[in-house]
Design an enzyme around this catalytic site. Structure first.
Site, PDB file in Angstrom:
ATOM      1  CB  SER A  63       0.023   0.464  -1.409  1.00 29.97           C
ATOM      2  OG  SER A  63       0.729  -0.180  -0.360  1.00 29.97           O
ATOM      3  CD  GLU A 108       2.140  -0.455  10.410  1.00 30.35           C
ATOM      4  OE1 GLU A 108       3.067   0.066   9.748  1.00 30.35           O
ATOM      5  OE2 GLU A 108       1.001   0.001  10.458  1.00 30.35           O
ATOM      6  CB  ALA A 109       8.237  -5.564   8.707  1.00 33.84           C
ATOM      7  CB  CYS A 158       1.653  14.260  -7.317  1.00 37.17           C
ATOM      8  SG  CYS A 158       0.698  14.415  -8.845  1.00 37.17           S
ATOM      9  CE  LYS A 177       2.697  -1.000   3.583  1.00 41.70           C
ATOM     10  NZ  LYS A 177       1.958   0.207   3.148  1.00 41.70           N
ATOM     11  CB  THR A 178      -2.792  -3.791   6.432  1.00 39.96           C
ATOM     12  OG1 THR A 178      -1.633  -3.059   6.860  1.00 39.96           O
ATOM     13  CG2 THR A 178      -3.435  -4.449   7.628  1.00 39.96           C
TER      14      THR A 178
HETATM   15  P1  ADP Z   1      -1.556  -0.141   3.789  1.00 38.96           P
HETATM   16  O1  ADP Z   1      -1.389  -1.277   4.766  1.00 38.96           O
HETATM   17  O2  ADP Z   1      -0.700  -0.320   2.556  1.00 38.96           O
HETATM   18  O3  ADP Z   1      -1.387   1.221   4.397  1.00 38.96           O
HETATM   19  P2  ADP Z   1      -4.333  -0.886   3.863  1.00 38.96           P
HETATM   20  O4  ADP Z   1      -4.377  -2.328   3.474  1.00 38.96           O
HETATM   21  O5  ADP Z   1      -4.442  -0.587   5.324  1.00 38.96           O
HETATM   22  O6  ADP Z   1      -3.048  -0.191   3.225  1.00 38.96           O
HETATM   23  O7  ADP Z   1      -5.524  -0.092   3.147  1.00 38.96           O
HETATM   24  C1  ADP Z   1      -5.767  -0.163   1.764  1.00 38.96           C
HETATM   25  C2  ADP Z   1      -7.141   0.495   1.515  1.00 38.96           C
HETATM   26  O8  ADP Z   1      -7.015   1.892   1.757  1.00 38.96           O
HETATM   27  C3  ADP Z   1      -7.657   0.438   0.100  1.00 38.96           C
HETATM   28  O9  ADP Z   1      -8.314  -0.770  -0.182  1.00 38.96           O
HETATM   29  C4  ADP Z   1      -8.630   1.600   0.067  1.00 38.96           C
HETATM   30  O10 ADP Z   1      -9.883   1.207   0.580  1.00 38.96           O
HETATM   31  C5  ADP Z   1      -8.047   2.586   1.066  1.00 38.96           C
HETATM   32  N1  ADP Z   1      -7.406   3.783   0.487  1.00 38.96           N
HETATM   33  C6  ADP Z   1      -7.422   5.014   1.050  1.00 38.96           C
HETATM   34  N2  ADP Z   1      -6.719   5.910   0.314  1.00 38.96           N
HETATM   35  C7  ADP Z   1      -6.219   5.245  -0.751  1.00 38.96           C
HETATM   36  C8  ADP Z   1      -5.403   5.610  -1.870  1.00 38.96           C
HETATM   37  N3  ADP Z   1      -4.948   6.865  -2.053  1.00 38.96           N
HETATM   38  N4  ADP Z   1      -5.066   4.654  -2.769  1.00 38.96           N
HETATM   39  C9  ADP Z   1      -5.533   3.396  -2.603  1.00 38.96           C
HETATM   40  N5  ADP Z   1      -6.312   2.989  -1.579  1.00 38.96           N
HETATM   41  C10 ADP Z   1      -6.661   3.888  -0.639  1.00 38.96           C
HETATM   42 ZN    ZN Z   2       0.076  12.103  -9.102  1.00 41.17          ZN
END
Ligand code: ADP
Ligand code: ZN
Length: 184
Positions: free
Chosen positions: A20, A89-90, A180, A22-23
Site C-alpha cells: 500500500s 515493520e512495527a 476479493c 507504507k514504506t
Molecule cells: P508497503 O510498505 O505498504 O508494503 P511499499 O512502500 O514497499 O509498500 O511499496 C509500494 C509500491 O508497491 C507501490 O508504489 C507500487 O509501486 C508497488 N505495488 C506493487 N503491487 C501493488 C499493488 N497491488 N497495489 C499498489 N502498489 C503496488
Molecule cells: Zn478486488
C-alpha cells in the site's frame, strides 16, 4: 497567566495492507526531514537476531539506511542525537514498542512509525492497535486489488505455508479488496 511554549514530540503512524506504500511514505517523510537538516535515525526489526546496518527498501525500490534492532528498547541506545526517529515493520515488534515510542515522543522528538495493521487472517497485527491509540497522527494507505482494481485493504496469503510471521513478497502475498479477499 502566561503560557510558556514547550516543544513536545509526537507520533505519526502509517498503516495499511501490504503493497500500500507504507514504506514509500515513511521514506518520503524521513528524506524530507534530512533535507531540512534534521538528524534522522531509522530502525527495523532484525529477523535473524543481529545488530547491523541495513536499508529500508520500498517495493518501488526507494531506500534509506537503517539500523536492525532485536528489541524495541534497543532503539533508545541510538536516539540521543536524533530529532526524528523512523521505525518500519512495527507489527513484528512486541508490545513494548508502544512504550518506547511514547518515551521518545515524550522526550520531544518526532516518531514516524509504519506497520501492517492486519495479519493475513485479517486480525490486528501485534502492537499495531496500541500504536493506533497512541499516535497523534494516523495515515492509512491502501493498495490496488490485483484481482479487480478496487482499493485494497487486505493482504491475501497465496502460499500454502502457515504461521503468523511469513516474510515474503509478491510470491507469497497479494493486495486484495474486501470482495476479493478470502480467509484461507
Ligand atoms: P508497503 O510498505 O505498504 O508494503 P511499499 O512502500 O514497499 O509498500 O511499496 C509500494 C509500491 O508497491 C507501490 O508504489 C507500487 O509501486 C508497488 N505495488 C506493487 N503491487 C501493488 C499493488 N497491488 N497495489 C499498489 N502498489 C503496488
Ligand atoms: Zn478486488
Amino acid at each position: 497567566m502566561t503560557l510558556t511554549p514547550r516543544s513536545s514530540g509526537w507520533i505519526e503512524l502509517i498503516c495499511g495492507p501490504m503493497f500500500s506504500g507504507k514504506t514509500e511514505e515513511l521514506i518520503r517523510r524521513l528524506i524530507r526531514a534530512q533535507i531540512a537538516k534534521q538528524n534522522v535515525a531509522i530502525f527495523k526489526p532484525s529477523i535473524d537476531n543481529r545488530y547491523s546496518e541495513d536499508y529500508i527498501v520500498s517495493h518501488n525500490n526507494r531506500k534509506i539506511k537503517s539500523v536492525l534492532i532485536i528489541k524495541p528498547s534497543d532503539i533508545l541506545d541510538h536516539v540521543a542525537e536524533s530529532d526524528v526517529i523512523g521505525i518500519d515493520e512495527a507489527q513484528f515488534f512486541d508490545h513494548s514498542i508502544i512504550e518506547i515510542c511514547r518515551e521518545i515522543a515524550n522526550s520531544g522528538k518526532r516518531v514516524v512509525v509504519a506497520g501492517l495493521e492486519k495479519d493475513y487472517l485479517a486480525n490486528p497485527f501485534g502492537p499495531m492497535p496500541g500504536l493506533l491509540v497512541e499516535a497523534e497522527y494516523i495515515t492509512k494507505v491502501l493498495a490496488i486489488c490485483v484481482q479487480c482494481g478496487d482499493p485494497a485493504n487486505f493482504s491475501q496469503r497465496i502460499s500454502e505455508e502457515n504461521g503468523l510471521v511469513l516474510v515474503g513478497e509478491a510470491d507469497k502475498y497479494q493486495a486484495r479488496c474486501r470482495n476479493c479477499y478470502t480467509k484461507n
